[in-house]
Write an enzyme that holds these catalytic residues in place. Sequence first.
Site, PDB file in Angstrom:
ATOM      1  N   LYS A 236      30.632 -44.926  -4.073  1.00  0.00           N
ATOM      2  CA  LYS A 236      29.944 -45.407  -5.283  1.00  0.00           C
ATOM      3  C   LYS A 236      29.322 -46.768  -4.993  1.00  0.00           C
ATOM      4  O   LYS A 236      29.756 -47.495  -4.089  1.00  0.00           O
ATOM      5  CB  LYS A 236      30.904 -45.517  -6.474  1.00  0.00           C
ATOM      6  CG  LYS A 236      32.056 -46.529  -6.318  1.00  0.00           C
ATOM      7  CD  LYS A 236      31.731 -47.961  -6.718  1.00  0.00           C
ATOM      8  CE  LYS A 236      32.861 -48.906  -6.322  1.00  0.00           C
ATOM      9  NZ  LYS A 236      32.532 -50.259  -6.043  1.00  0.00           N
TER      10      LYS A 236
ATOM     11  N   ASP B 139      39.524 -47.748  -9.775  1.00  0.00           N
ATOM     12  CA  ASP B 139      38.276 -47.019  -9.549  1.00  0.00           C
ATOM     13  C   ASP B 139      38.483 -45.506  -9.440  1.00  0.00           C
ATOM     14  O   ASP B 139      37.512 -44.757  -9.346  1.00  0.00           O
ATOM     15  CB  ASP B 139      37.607 -47.485  -8.240  1.00  0.00           C
ATOM     16  CG  ASP B 139      36.951 -48.857  -8.384  1.00  0.00           C
ATOM     17  OD1 ASP B 139      36.793 -49.326  -9.531  1.00  0.00           O
ATOM     18  OD2 ASP B 139      36.595 -49.443  -7.340  1.00  0.00           O
TER      19      ASP B 139
END
Length: 289
Positions: A10, A136
């Site tokens: 990401k 995350d």
Amino acid sequence: MKVMEKAPAKINLALDVLYKRPDQFHEVEMIMTTVDLADRIELEEFKHNQIKIFSHNRYVPDDDRNLAYQAALLLKKTFGIQQGVGIKIEKNIPVAAGLAGGSSDAAATLRGLNRLWKLNLSLDELAELGSKIGSDVSFCVYGGTALATGRGEKIKHLPSPPKCWVVLAKPVMGVSTADVYKRLDLQKVEHPNVEKMIQAIENQDYRQVCANVGNVLESVTLPMYPEVSHIKSQMERFGADAVLMSGSGPTVFGLVEYDSRLHRVYNGLRGFCEQVHAVRLLGEQAGLE
Ligand code: ATP
């Protein structure tokens, strides 16, 4: 039986830290989106009741420090599973780079074991479990594009950003996320306008996406590592439309709209930086198998 999962990296188009909470976590607002640079996770049933990690990358721990190991252990404990699993990690995402490689491996392990062990959990349930492993992991369970708040575990899905290339450049050193947060002085940061970034994505306005990238953690990592500032300024010089550090760094990403410009940025960086990747945004929640 074996299952495979893709574990994409990401980037943060925006990363803001609002304050430090009484539980010592930071309250954040992040716009996260997955890119087409991914680890591959292969999960294989074991007769013996143990979890084993296999990886050729010397920076990836092969014991209970590995986030994929922690994901498997969490499922085993929560659902009383008496089966073992071999977790093969083909590492393509640079380690300790600000690209959530470990978190994405954990998320892929949750999704894959959900299939292998026929647990029938929803993505929401997997994301909730994932938040116990790391902030995350919840986002990585879904992939795609999202606003992450709380300590990163509260996810609001967003549409895919406008199509563009992402050039990723990582200097040789790794950065410890915990260390960067420890050194963050919230009196000294310039906060990105996260609301404007959300609007830009919703309006599919590429110029406004580029105008609103921002990451408060640059205030810590850039002064610590001049290499990161150097990569940033070179990427700007070669003509990327927007340039930002991802997560706590040290990876820097550049957004580039046109193919012709992409070659200039990519080749320019390759001249002095070993790890450079040109990838597409994955954008929407992708099929991750
Ligand atoms: P984030 O952006 O979420 O902070 P990161 O991309 O900066 O993550 P990771 O690549 O996840 O960092 O690695 C951070 C540390 O986590 C590594 O130094 C490594 O020791 C440990 N680690 C645990 N599991 C993994 C994994 N599966 N892959 C890579 N590193 C892992």
